[in-house]
Enzyme design. Structure first.
Site, short mmCIF file in Angstrom:
data_model
loop_
_atom_site.label_atom_id
_atom_site.label_comp_id
_atom_site.label_asym_id
_atom_site.label_seq_id
_atom_site.Cartn_x
_atom_site.Cartn_y
_atom_site.Cartn_z
N ASP A 181 -0.17 9.52 2.86
CA ASP A 181 -0.47 8.39 1.98
C ASP A 181 -1.39 8.93 0.89
OD1 ASP A 181 -1.57 6.17 0.71
OD2 ASP A 181 -1.67 4.95 2.52
N LYS A 206 -2.25 0.49 -6.83
CA LYS A 206 -3.57 1.04 -7.14
C LYS A 206 -3.50 1.92 -8.40
CE LYS A 206 -4.12 -1.17 -3.34
NZ LYS A 206 -4.07 -0.58 -2.02
#
Ligand SMILES: *Cc1c(COP(=O)(O)O)cnc(C)c1O
Length: 412
Positions: A181, A206
């Site tokens: 991730d 994000k």
């Protein structure tokens, strides 16, 4: 930058050009059009040009997927309706009885999905501290099918050595898939595939989108078999994003390099400032020599993002609350990676679903504050922090005086 590895100079050029070739379109549009059509005309039954139905493929989505793949040094990119939809789709590659190894300090939503959803499908997930390589070695089993790393972690910014973990895992069994991730750093600051990982997962919500107005996820890979499975699952499960959101994220990628450079600069400056403030106990930032894995960070990454975590002195929730009621330029909110600076208290917000025992074990106290340092002027950010921290300092001194007074009163 600040002792990190030198980045690939072609990164910004790829971000701007790959997937956006004007020759793709009859109109020769320089900016890829938003193709909203859900269906596409066929020449004859089951004979279509490239697209048939927008869940299985869409021209605007293709532009974004090609660009993302290029940025992660991958052959293939796939996008999903959210980061968690990307994670869910990856996990559908597994079967009941399979074993997954993962980090104990994981994004809260991933943690919840693993512990409360995936487990019902008969998949066992083992949570370990992957920063210690011997733990990884010890956890490998004959039925281990996947190792899931998140590095740096949230909110403690612990770093897993991707190359070392990949080597250990592949030596044990080359068929075990390694997923990283990469949300906290973006491909501008860390590219796990050349280090040995098989798949990279992102919450595009994000840094990749960076404007706090889209929820989206992505997976990038060069592993042919994994790609075939994921492509099938993307359509079969159907957690796909809208063409409009694909357009927005693709547009955001054009400025990813400049945004990440500025996030790194502002984050470093904030971390250094915090380290010198008397109200602050400890600062966590991989770019600081005081970070326990500073050397590994410099070896593995091209820089850091705007994520900074720090502990106020003492462990007093009331003092932390003073910080949030005094700060003005930083907005008190969850999420991260946007142009605007945010701050939050993980113990009551992002990590409230982590059990108190687990939080205590990880060190997520009520005095731990997480910042997502944005792109405002650094002078404004630092003076805002200074003002709020001085209010905290006054509160700490008041509490200390009261305690001393009470002790003195008790003694007389
Ligand atoms: C936000 C986040 C996710 C989940 O992504 P969504 O887009 O919110 O579904 C996963 N991992 C990390 C590290 C995140 O910050």
């Amino acid at each position: 930058m600040d002792g990190f590895r030198a980045n690939d100079v072609s990164f910004p050029t790829r971000a701007i050009r790959v997937g956006s070739e004007p020759e793709k379109w009859n109109s020769m549009a320089v900016v890829p059009p938003i193709s909203l059509s859900t269906t596409f005309k066929q020449h004859a039954p089951a004979q279509f040009k490239k697209y048939e139905y927008s869940r299985s493929g869409n021209p605007t989505r293709d532009c974004l997927e090609e660009c993302l793949a290029s940025l992660e040094d991958a052959k293939y990119g796939l996008v999903f309706a959210s980061g968690l939809a990307a994670t869910t789709t990856i996990m559908h590659m597994l079967s009941s009885g399979d074993h997954v190894i993962t980090m104990n300090d994981l994004y809260g939503g991933t943690n919840r999905y693993f512990k409360r959803v995936l487990i019902k499908q008969g998949i066992t997930v083992e949570f370990i501290d992957t920063t210690v390589l011997d733990n990884v070695k010890a956890a490998l089993k004959p039925n281990t099918k996947m190792v899931w790393c998140e590095t740096p972690t949230n909110p403690l910014l612990q770093i897993t050595d991707i190359a070392a973990v990949s080597k250990i895992v592949k030596e044990y069994n080359k068929d075990i898939l390694i997923v990283v991730d990469n949300t906290f750093l973006s491909p501008y600051n860390q590219r796990p595939l050349p280090l040995g990982a098989d798949m990279v997962m992102h919450s595009c919500t994000k840094y990749l989108n960076g404007h706090s107005d889209v929820v989206m996820g992505a997976v990038c890979t060069s592993h042919e078999e994994a790609h075939n499975q994921l492509r099938f699952l993307q359509n079969a499960i159907g957690g796909v994003p809208s063409p409009f959101d694909c357009y927005l994220v693709n547009r955001s990628l054009k400025t990813l390099a400049v945004r990440m450079m500025q996030h790194h600069k502002n984050g470093m400056a904030v971390a250094k400032f915090l380290e010198g403030h008397p109200a602050v106990e400890r600062v966590l930032h991989p770019g600081l020599p005081s970070h326990p894995q500073h050397e590994l960070a410099k070896r593995q990454c091209f820089g850091h993002s705007g994520m900074v975590t720090f502990f106020l002195k003492g462990d007093d929730l009331e003092v932390s609350k003073k910080f949030f009621s005094s700060i003005e330029v930083f907005t008190l909110a969850e999420s991260l990676g946007g142009y605007e600076s945010l701050c939050e208290l993980p113990s009551l917000m992002t990590h409230s679903s982590v059990s108190p025992e687990e939080r205590a074990k990880l060190g997520i106290t009520d005095s731990l504050i997480r910042l997502s340092v944005g792109l405002e002027s650094i002078e404004d950010l630092i003076s805002d922090l200074d003002k709020a921290l001085n209010v905290c300092l006054a509160e700490m001194n008041k509490t200390a005086r009261n305690t001393t007074d009470a002790a003195a009163a008790a003694a007389t």
